[in-house]
Design a protein around this motif. Structure first.
Motif, PDB file in Angstrom:
ATOM      1  N   ALA A 235      36.564   2.618 -27.717  1.00 53.99           N
ATOM      2  CA  ALA A 235      35.193   2.892 -27.284  1.00 53.99           C
ATOM      3  C   ALA A 235      35.101   4.294 -26.688  1.00 53.99           C
ATOM      4  O   ALA A 235      34.106   5.003 -26.897  1.00 53.99           O
ATOM      5  CB  ALA A 235      34.742   1.853 -26.263  1.00 53.99           C
ATOM      6  N   GLY A 236      36.127   4.704 -25.937  1.00 54.54           N
ATOM      7  CA  GLY A 236      36.150   6.051 -25.383  1.00 54.54           C
ATOM      8  C   GLY A 236      36.186   7.104 -26.482  1.00 54.54           C
ATOM      9  O   GLY A 236      35.495   8.128 -26.402  1.00 54.54           O
ATOM     10  N   ILE A 237      36.975   6.847 -27.516  1.00 49.72           N
ATOM     11  CA  ILE A 237      37.021   7.757 -28.661  1.00 49.72           C
ATOM     12  C   ILE A 237      35.657   7.841 -29.337  1.00 49.72           C
ATOM     13  O   ILE A 237      35.171   8.927 -29.671  1.00 49.72           O
ATOM     14  CB  ILE A 237      38.092   7.284 -29.662  1.00 49.72           C
ATOM     15  N   ALA A 238      35.022   6.675 -29.547  1.00 50.51           N
ATOM     16  CA  ALA A 238      33.701   6.640 -30.172  1.00 50.51           C
ATOM     17  C   ALA A 238      32.687   7.428 -29.358  1.00 50.51           C
ATOM     18  O   ALA A 238      31.872   8.175 -29.914  1.00 50.51           O
ATOM     19  CB  ALA A 238      33.233   5.192 -30.333  1.00 50.51           C
ATOM     20  N   ALA A 239      32.751   7.285 -28.027  1.00 51.90           N
ATOM     21  CA  ALA A 239      31.777   7.953 -27.161  1.00 51.90           C
ATOM     22  C   ALA A 239      32.013   9.455 -27.095  1.00 51.90           C
ATOM     23  O   ALA A 239      31.083  10.255 -27.291  1.00 51.90           O
ATOM     24  CB  ALA A 239      31.828   7.340 -25.761  1.00 51.90           C
ATOM     25  N   VAL A 240      33.248   9.857 -26.823  1.00 49.81           N
ATOM     26  CA  VAL A 240      33.551  11.276 -26.627  1.00 49.81           C
ATOM     27  C   VAL A 240      33.450  12.055 -27.936  1.00 49.81           C
ATOM     28  O   VAL A 240      32.724  13.054 -28.040  1.00 49.81           O
ATOM     29  CB  VAL A 240      34.958  11.456 -26.002  1.00 49.81           C
ATOM     30  N   PHE A 241      34.182  11.604 -28.955  1.00 46.31           N
ATOM     31  CA  PHE A 241      34.198  12.347 -30.206  1.00 46.31           C
ATOM     32  C   PHE A 241      32.930  12.101 -31.026  1.00 46.31           C
ATOM     33  O   PHE A 241      32.538  12.959 -31.836  1.00 46.31           O
ATOM     34  CB  PHE A 241      35.454  12.002 -31.003  1.00 46.31           C
ATOM     35  N   GLY A 242      32.293  10.945 -30.822  1.00 46.11           N
ATOM     36  CA  GLY A 242      31.011  10.714 -31.467  1.00 46.11           C
ATOM     37  C   GLY A 242      29.959  11.683 -30.957  1.00 46.11           C
ATOM     38  O   GLY A 242      29.171  12.241 -31.727  1.00 46.11           O
ATOM     39  N   THR A 243      29.944  11.919 -29.637  1.00 42.83           N
ATOM     40  CA  THR A 243      29.010  12.884 -29.051  1.00 42.83           C
ATOM     41  C   THR A 243      29.306  14.286 -29.561  1.00 42.83           C
ATOM     42  O   THR A 243      28.389  15.042 -29.902  1.00 42.83           O
ATOM     43  CB  THR A 243      29.116  12.853 -27.512  1.00 42.83           C
ATOM     44  N   ALA A 244      30.595  14.637 -29.637  1.00 43.77           N
ATOM     45  CA  ALA A 244      30.973  15.953 -30.152  1.00 43.77           C
ATOM     46  C   ALA A 244      30.556  16.110 -31.608  1.00 43.77           C
ATOM     47  O   ALA A 244      30.074  17.177 -32.024  1.00 43.77           O
ATOM     48  CB  ALA A 244      32.481  16.155 -30.006  1.00 43.77           C
ATOM     49  N   GLY A 245      30.724  15.043 -32.400  1.00 44.90           N
ATOM     50  CA  GLY A 245      30.320  15.089 -33.798  1.00 44.90           C
ATOM     51  C   GLY A 245      28.828  15.298 -33.961  1.00 44.90           C
ATOM     52  O   GLY A 245      28.378  16.050 -34.842  1.00 44.90           O
ATOM     53  N   PHE A 275      25.571   9.736 -39.930  1.00 45.05           N
ATOM     54  CA  PHE A 275      27.009   9.506 -39.775  1.00 45.05           C
ATOM     55  C   PHE A 275      27.736  10.680 -39.118  1.00 45.05           C
ATOM     56  O   PHE A 275      28.965  10.738 -39.169  1.00 45.05           O
ATOM     57  CB  PHE A 275      27.629   9.199 -41.139  1.00 45.05           C
ATOM     58  N   ASP A 276      26.982  11.588 -38.495  1.00 43.53           N
ATOM     59  CA  ASP A 276      27.621  12.757 -37.885  1.00 43.53           C
ATOM     60  C   ASP A 276      28.630  12.366 -36.802  1.00 43.53           C
ATOM     61  O   ASP A 276      29.715  12.956 -36.706  1.00 43.53           O
ATOM     62  CB  ASP A 276      26.575  13.724 -37.323  1.00 43.53           C
ATOM     63  N   SER A 277      28.296  11.376 -35.990  1.00 43.80           N
ATOM     64  CA  SER A 277      29.217  10.941 -34.930  1.00 43.80           C
ATOM     65  C   SER A 277      30.470  10.303 -35.519  1.00 43.80           C
ATOM     66  O   SER A 277      31.588  10.549 -35.064  1.00 43.80           O
ATOM     67  CB  SER A 277      28.524   9.948 -33.995  1.00 43.80           C
ATOM     68  N   LEU A 278      30.298   9.492 -36.547  1.00 43.23           N
ATOM     69  CA  LEU A 278      31.422   8.796 -37.170  1.00 43.23           C
ATOM     70  C   LEU A 278      32.382   9.782 -37.828  1.00 43.23           C
ATOM     71  O   LEU A 278      33.594   9.553 -37.855  1.00 43.23           O
ATOM     72  CB  LEU A 278      30.903   7.794 -38.194  1.00 43.23           C
ATOM     73  N   LEU A 279      31.856  10.887 -38.365  1.00 47.03           N
ATOM     74  CA  LEU A 279      32.692  11.848 -39.077  1.00 47.03           C
ATOM     75  C   LEU A 279      33.766  12.444 -38.180  1.00 47.03           C
ATOM     76  O   LEU A 279      34.861  12.773 -38.659  1.00 47.03           O
ATOM     77  CB  LEU A 279      31.820  12.977 -39.658  1.00 47.03           C
ATOM     78  N   LEU A 280      33.488  12.589 -36.891  1.00 49.66           N
ATOM     79  CA  LEU A 280      34.501  13.136 -35.991  1.00 49.66           C
ATOM     80  C   LEU A 280      35.283  12.029 -35.293  1.00 49.66           C
ATOM     81  O   LEU A 280      36.477  12.198 -35.006  1.00 49.66           O
ATOM     82  CB  LEU A 280      33.849  14.044 -34.945  1.00 49.66           C
ATOM     83  N   ALA A 281      34.641  10.902 -35.035  1.00 51.37           N
ATOM     84  CA  ALA A 281      35.321   9.815 -34.316  1.00 51.37           C
ATOM     85  C   ALA A 281      36.346   9.103 -35.192  1.00 51.37           C
ATOM     86  O   ALA A 281      37.401   8.679 -34.705  1.00 51.37           O
ATOM     87  CB  ALA A 281      34.294   8.810 -33.796  1.00 51.37           C
ATOM     88  N   ALA A 282      36.068   8.960 -36.484  1.00 50.85           N
ATOM     89  CA  ALA A 282      36.953   8.197 -37.374  1.00 50.85           C
ATOM     90  C   ALA A 282      38.379   8.739 -37.429  1.00 50.85           C
ATOM     91  O   ALA A 282      39.336   7.961 -37.325  1.00 50.85           O
ATOM     92  CB  ALA A 282      36.346   8.118 -38.776  1.00 50.85           C
ATOM     93  N   PRO A 283      38.594  10.058 -37.592  1.00 53.41           N
ATOM     94  CA  PRO A 283      39.988  10.539 -37.646  1.00 53.41           C
ATOM     95  C   PRO A 283      40.761  10.279 -36.362  1.00 53.41           C
ATOM     96  O   PRO A 283      41.952   9.943 -36.404  1.00 53.41           O
ATOM     97  CB  PRO A 283      39.827  12.053 -37.896  1.00 53.41           C
ATOM     98  N   PHE A 284      40.099  10.424 -35.215  1.00 54.46           N
ATOM     99  CA  PHE A 284      40.788  10.201 -33.941  1.00 54.46           C
ATOM    100  C   PHE A 284      41.065   8.710 -33.732  1.00 54.46           C
ATOM    101  O   PHE A 284      42.097   8.341 -33.151  1.00 54.46           O
ATOM    102  CB  PHE A 284      39.971  10.781 -32.791  1.00 54.46           C
ATOM    103  N   ALA A 285      40.159   7.853 -34.206  1.00 57.35           N
ATOM    104  CA  ALA A 285      40.417   6.414 -34.138  1.00 57.35           C
ATOM    105  C   ALA A 285      41.605   6.049 -35.032  1.00 57.35           C
ATOM    106  O   ALA A 285      42.458   5.238 -34.641  1.00 57.35           O
ATOM    107  CB  ALA A 285      39.174   5.637 -34.562  1.00 57.35           C
ATOM    108  N   TRP A 286      41.668   6.643 -36.213  1.00 55.23           N
ATOM    109  CA  TRP A 286      42.789   6.385 -37.122  1.00 55.23           C
ATOM    110  C   TRP A 286      44.107   6.824 -36.479  1.00 55.23           C
ATOM    111  O   TRP A 286      45.103   6.098 -36.532  1.00 55.23           O
ATOM    112  CB  TRP A 286      42.578   7.141 -38.437  1.00 55.23           C
ATOM    113  N   LEU A 287      44.108   7.998 -35.869  1.00 53.49           N
ATOM    114  CA  LEU A 287      45.329   8.490 -35.212  1.00 53.49           C
ATOM    115  C   LEU A 287      45.759   7.557 -34.088  1.00 53.49           C
ATOM    116  O   LEU A 287      46.950   7.259 -33.940  1.00 53.49           O
ATOM    117  CB  LEU A 287      45.086   9.899 -34.652  1.00 53.49           C
TER     118      LEU A 287
END
Length: 295
Positions: A235-245, A275-287
């Motif tokens: 959830a933290g990844i989704a919030a932080v990197f989603g906002t950045a995306g 899907f702008d938020s997902l585009l940045l959050a997905a790689p970090f979630a995968w990692l």
């Protein structure tokens, strides 16, 4: 009023298509994000042409080859999951097509383009990394990471779509709560040069509530699949990197001088807008899942 009904109807159709594609079968999950990649990449090309008109001079070979390479790369992330009776998998075919087109596309561009510029190859490579790689990793997360770090009381593996679906849900909660909190108590601009309506209060509030929602889900339902701390981190990844995306895409649109990346969804813009938020959050979630949440 007409705009409200248009946005509502579009949103309902969008949610129905997303849930149907994600939940029905692994193949519909792949097909859904295969199509999202195809259309989002074309919107990205359009934005780049607005930002740098020189990109409009790339050859037809470059345009077609890049789309084929992108689709092939998405296929490659399916691995051995979809195989024929002859043991020819979609992933194997995708990897070979990707390698072939990425090798011969630059050669064709150099020979066929009337005004070859190396920067245009860089724009195209960035599109593959920004959109195709991100969505490919999301597909890989669904199809290949069913064995994750369970709690001591877990009884079996979870469905492959669970983490991608929850990641999308956490992003949606973060965005929605950030808007609500920002509307109620937001005073301090967060990134006024990029997104004037975002506030620090709204951004922080959305992140806190998204993580809180993950805590509630993890405590009551999610621990049979994944330990609570992993849900909180995701959830933290989704919030932080989603906002950045979201900010990255807003910056691209400002540079391009457009309001939306596309108009495929009335009242909601284009695929990149959704899907702008997902585009940045997905790689970090995968990692995170790959290095910390797998058995």
């Amino acid at each position: 009023m007409k705009t409200f009904f248009t946005r509502t109807a579009t949103a309902l159709v969008f949610v129905a298509v997303m849930l149907g594609g994600i939940l029905y079968s692994p193949f519909t999950f792949f097909l859904l994000f295969f199509l999202i990649n195809f259309f989002a990449l074309q919107e990205y090309f359009k934005l780049i042409r607005h930002i740098d008109p020189d990109y409009a001079n790339i050859s037809a070979w470059h345009k077609t080859g890049l789309l084929v390479a992108s689709c092939a790369l998405i296929m490659a992330f399916t691995g051995e999951h979809f195989s024929s009776s002859a043991n020819l998998s979609l992933g194997f075919l995708g990897w070979w097509m990707t390698v072939i087109f990425l090798l011969i596309m630059p050669i064709g561009e150099i020979l066929l383009s009337k005004d070859f510029q190396l920067k245009n190859m860089g724009y195209s490579a960035l599109g593959l990394a920004y959109i195709t790689l991100s969505l490919g990793l999301l597909i890989h997360l669904c199809l290949n990471y069913k064995t994750i770090q369970f709690t001591e009381t877990a009884t079996g593996t979870g469905p492959g779509w669970l983490i991608p679906l929850l990641l999308i849900a956490f992003i949606w909660i973060n965005d929605t709560m950030a808007y609500i909190v920002g509307s109620l108590i937001g005073r301090t601009p967060f990134a006024p040069a990029i997104s004037p309506k975002k506030t620090i209060e709204g951004t922080v509030g959305g992140m806190i509530l998204a993580i809180a929602a993950a805590g509630v889900y993890g405590h009551f339902w999610g621990e049979q699949y994944l330990a609570l701390q992993h849900w909180l981190v995701l959830a933290g990844i989704a919030a932080v990197f989603g906002t950045a995306g979201d900010l990255i895409e807003s910056k691209l649109k400002r540079m391009a001088g457009v309001k939306d990346s596309g108009s495929i969804m009335p009242g909601h813009g284009g695929f990149m807008d959704r899907f702008d938020s997902l585009l940045l959050a997905a790689p970090f979630a995968w990692l995170y899942v790959h290095f910390f949440a797998m058995i």
